[in-house]
Design a protein around this motif. Sequence first.
Motif, PDB file in Angstrom:
ATOM      1  N   HIS A  96       0.803  -1.221   0.000  1.00 17.66           N
ATOM      2  CA  HIS A  96       0.000   0.000   0.000  1.00 17.66           C
ATOM      3  C   HIS A  96       0.842   1.281   0.000  1.00 17.66           C
ATOM      4  O   HIS A  96       0.291   2.375  -0.114  1.00 17.66           O
ATOM      5  CB  HIS A  96      -0.936   0.009   1.207  1.00 17.66           C
ATOM      6  CG  HIS A  96      -1.972  -1.074   1.155  1.00 17.66           C
ATOM      7  ND1 HIS A  96      -3.071  -1.020   0.323  1.00 17.66           N
ATOM      8  CD2 HIS A  96      -2.071  -2.248   1.830  1.00 17.66           C
ATOM      9  CE1 HIS A  96      -3.807  -2.103   0.495  1.00 17.66           C
ATOM     10  NE2 HIS A  96      -3.220  -2.874   1.396  1.00 17.66           N
ATOM     11  N   ALA A  97       2.175   1.148   0.153  1.00 17.62           N
ATOM     12  CA  ALA A  97       3.022   2.341   0.122  1.00 17.62           C
ATOM     13  C   ALA A  97       3.017   2.988  -1.256  1.00 17.62           C
ATOM     14  O   ALA A  97       3.258   4.192  -1.391  1.00 17.62           O
ATOM     15  CB  ALA A  97       4.450   1.990   0.534  1.00 17.62           C
ATOM     16  N   ILE A  99       0.562   3.552  -4.473  1.00 17.71           N
ATOM     17  CA  ILE A  99      -0.752   3.462  -5.116  1.00 17.71           C
ATOM     18  C   ILE A  99      -0.506   3.428  -6.620  1.00 17.71           C
ATOM     19  O   ILE A  99       0.197   4.284  -7.164  1.00 17.71           O
ATOM     20  CB  ILE A  99      -1.622   4.680  -4.751  1.00 17.71           C
ATOM     21  CG1 ILE A  99      -1.886   4.719  -3.244  1.00 17.71           C
ATOM     22  CG2 ILE A  99      -2.942   4.659  -5.517  1.00 17.71           C
ATOM     23  CD1 ILE A  99      -2.543   5.998  -2.769  1.00 17.71           C
ATOM     24  N   GLN A 115       3.490   7.419  -4.426  1.00 16.05           N
ATOM     25  CA  GLN A 115       3.972   7.014  -3.108  1.00 16.05           C
ATOM     26  C   GLN A 115       3.172   7.760  -2.035  1.00 16.05           C
ATOM     27  O   GLN A 115       3.228   8.988  -1.954  1.00 16.05           O
ATOM     28  CB  GLN A 115       5.467   7.306  -2.979  1.00 16.05           C
ATOM     29  CG  GLN A 115       6.299   6.449  -3.928  1.00 16.05           C
ATOM     30  CD  GLN A 115       7.774   6.803  -3.900  1.00 16.05           C
ATOM     31  OE1 GLN A 115       8.134   7.971  -3.843  1.00 16.05           O
ATOM     32  NE2 GLN A 115       8.637   5.802  -3.964  1.00 16.05           N
ATOM     33  N   GLU A 116       2.435   7.014  -1.245  1.00 18.52           N
ATOM     34  CA  GLU A 116       1.508   7.602  -0.269  1.00 18.52           C
ATOM     35  C   GLU A 116       1.994   7.358   1.161  1.00 18.52           C
ATOM     36  O   GLU A 116       2.187   6.218   1.577  1.00 18.52           O
ATOM     37  CB  GLU A 116       0.110   7.007  -0.461  1.00 18.52           C
ATOM     38  CG  GLU A 116      -0.906   7.398   0.580  1.00 18.52           C
ATOM     39  CD  GLU A 116      -1.142   8.897   0.659  1.00 18.52           C
ATOM     40  OE1 GLU A 116      -1.440   9.384   1.762  1.00 18.52           O
ATOM     41  OE2 GLU A 116      -1.046   9.578  -0.378  1.00 18.52           O
ATOM     42  N   GLY A 118       0.296   8.546   3.949  1.00 18.83           N
ATOM     43  CA  GLY A 118      -0.813   8.487   4.893  1.00 18.83           C
ATOM     44  C   GLY A 118      -0.946   9.799   5.637  1.00 18.83           C
ATOM     45  O   GLY A 118       0.029  10.544   5.808  1.00 18.83           O
ATOM     46  N   SER A 123      -3.874   5.444   8.597  1.00 17.65           N
ATOM     47  CA  SER A 123      -3.460   5.394   7.189  1.00 17.65           C
ATOM     48  C   SER A 123      -1.942   5.347   7.052  1.00 17.65           C
ATOM     49  O   SER A 123      -1.414   4.748   6.118  1.00 17.65           O
ATOM     50  CB  SER A 123      -4.034   6.582   6.411  1.00 17.65           C
ATOM     51  OG  SER A 123      -3.543   7.810   6.906  1.00 17.65           O
ATOM     52  N   LYS A 126      -1.062   1.796   7.491  1.00 16.19           N
ATOM     53  CA  LYS A 126      -1.482   1.045   6.309  1.00 16.19           C
ATOM     54  C   LYS A 126      -0.493   1.236   5.159  1.00 16.19           C
ATOM     55  O   LYS A 126      -0.121   0.273   4.466  1.00 16.19           O
ATOM     56  CB  LYS A 126      -2.876   1.497   5.867  1.00 16.19           C
ATOM     57  CG  LYS A 126      -3.342   0.854   4.564  1.00 16.19           C
ATOM     58  CD  LYS A 126      -4.685   1.411   4.122  1.00 16.19           C
ATOM     59  CE  LYS A 126      -5.086   0.841   2.757  1.00 16.19           C
ATOM     60  NZ  LYS A 126      -6.388   1.398   2.286  1.00 16.19           N
ATOM     61  N   HIS A 127      -0.076   2.479   4.943  1.00 14.77           N
ATOM     62  CA  HIS A 127       0.825   2.792   3.826  1.00 14.77           C
ATOM     63  C   HIS A 127       2.298   2.715   4.219  1.00 14.77           C
ATOM     64  O   HIS A 127       3.165   3.063   3.410  1.00 14.77           O
ATOM     65  CB  HIS A 127       0.504   4.184   3.276  1.00 14.77           C
ATOM     66  CG  HIS A 127      -0.869   4.302   2.679  1.00 14.77           C
ATOM     67  ND1 HIS A 127      -1.209   3.722   1.471  1.00 14.77           N
ATOM     68  CD2 HIS A 127      -1.993   4.916   3.125  1.00 14.77           C
ATOM     69  CE1 HIS A 127      -2.479   3.985   1.201  1.00 14.77           C
ATOM     70  NE2 HIS A 127      -2.976   4.703   2.183  1.00 14.77           N
ATOM     71  N   GLY A 130       4.811   5.506   3.553  1.00 14.12           N
ATOM     72  CA  GLY A 130       5.316   5.734   2.199  1.00 14.12           C
ATOM     73  C   GLY A 130       6.585   4.979   1.865  1.00 14.12           C
ATOM     74  O   GLY A 130       7.165   5.178   0.797  1.00 14.12           O
ATOM     75  N   THR A 160       8.604   9.934  -0.375  1.00 16.40           N
ATOM     76  CA  THR A 160       9.033   8.861   0.528  1.00 16.40           C
ATOM     77  C   THR A 160      10.333   9.239   1.210  1.00 16.40           C
ATOM     78  O   THR A 160      11.193   9.897   0.614  1.00 16.40           O
ATOM     79  CB  THR A 160       9.221   7.537  -0.232  1.00 16.40           C
ATOM     80  OG1 THR A 160       9.590   6.510   0.684  1.00 16.40           O
ATOM     81  CG2 THR A 160      10.293   7.650  -1.304  1.00 16.40           C
TER      82      THR A 160
END
Length: 318
Positions: A96-97, A99, A115-116, A118, A123, A126-127, A130, A160
């Motif tokens: 999930h890092a 998308i 690159q997310e 959160g 979040s 979850k990510h 990044g 990131t």
Amino acid sequence: MHSYLEFEKPVADIEGKIQELRALAADGEAVNVEDEIDRLKSKSAGTLKDLYAKLTPWQKTLVARHPDRPHAANYVAGLIEDFTPLAGDRNFAEDHAIIAGLGRFRGQSVAILAQEKGSDTQSRLKHNFGMARPEGYRKAVRIMDMADRFGIPVVSFVDTAGAYPGIGAEERGQAEAIARSTDKGLGLGVPSVSLVIGEGGSGGAIAVATSSRVLMLEHAIYSVISPEGAASILWRDSARAQDAATAMKITAQDLLQLGVIDSIVKEPVGGAHRAPETVINNAGSAIEKALMELSGLTPDKIRKQRREKFISIGRTLS
């Protein structure tokens, strides 16, 4: 209310006085404070403009890491229509890092790598803040392969602190996955544009930023290692991160001068977090311009241009 960085304290103090005056007016303890509020607003705006006109590299690092700064998911939501996420590396797991998926950008089909980090505790976990694992980069390779096969440009949003350095990631071939993603980006026969929206950290960033055009937001940073990491290695003292940030030339302005990036996307006064919609629109215009410059080129010409771009960086810095 914005959360203020340490160097923004003069602005925070003025904004605090404005809030006090508004509270007094609401309680009926002041007859007319609007003139004073207007004066303080003007002073606050001027102070903020002065501060951001002369940011040091370390202050830019703090702005690039600001928790309220728009994240990759915000850019995807604001710029990409009909976004269809694509998950998994078809080998180990979904990461999930990063998308990834397909969508339409201003009428044109594009493949997205984002690159997310959160935006809240849940979040961010979850990510993974990044920081991608090998499966994230293998997913990126899969998406780039698909884009190349169908002639779809690739747009990536880079943010990131670096690739995830955990034991499991190393056991599953982190370095090899980063290298293959970088190689795939260099060999794409379709136009590719990367935008560094916050931190562009080390190989974790370059794995999705080896593009035909590399853009940076005005207060983003892009570096081979974090300032703290560099300070720990060079001086065995992470407290000297400010010195490292200055020495490493990590700001967009330095990197444009060195030829590492192609252009800078302007941010609102006070940073992207103060006017997210404005900076997202500015980013969209810059990406659109870059894609237009690359449109109509043959795959061989695109590869040649990209190759010359990255080779020239070494010549410039040598």
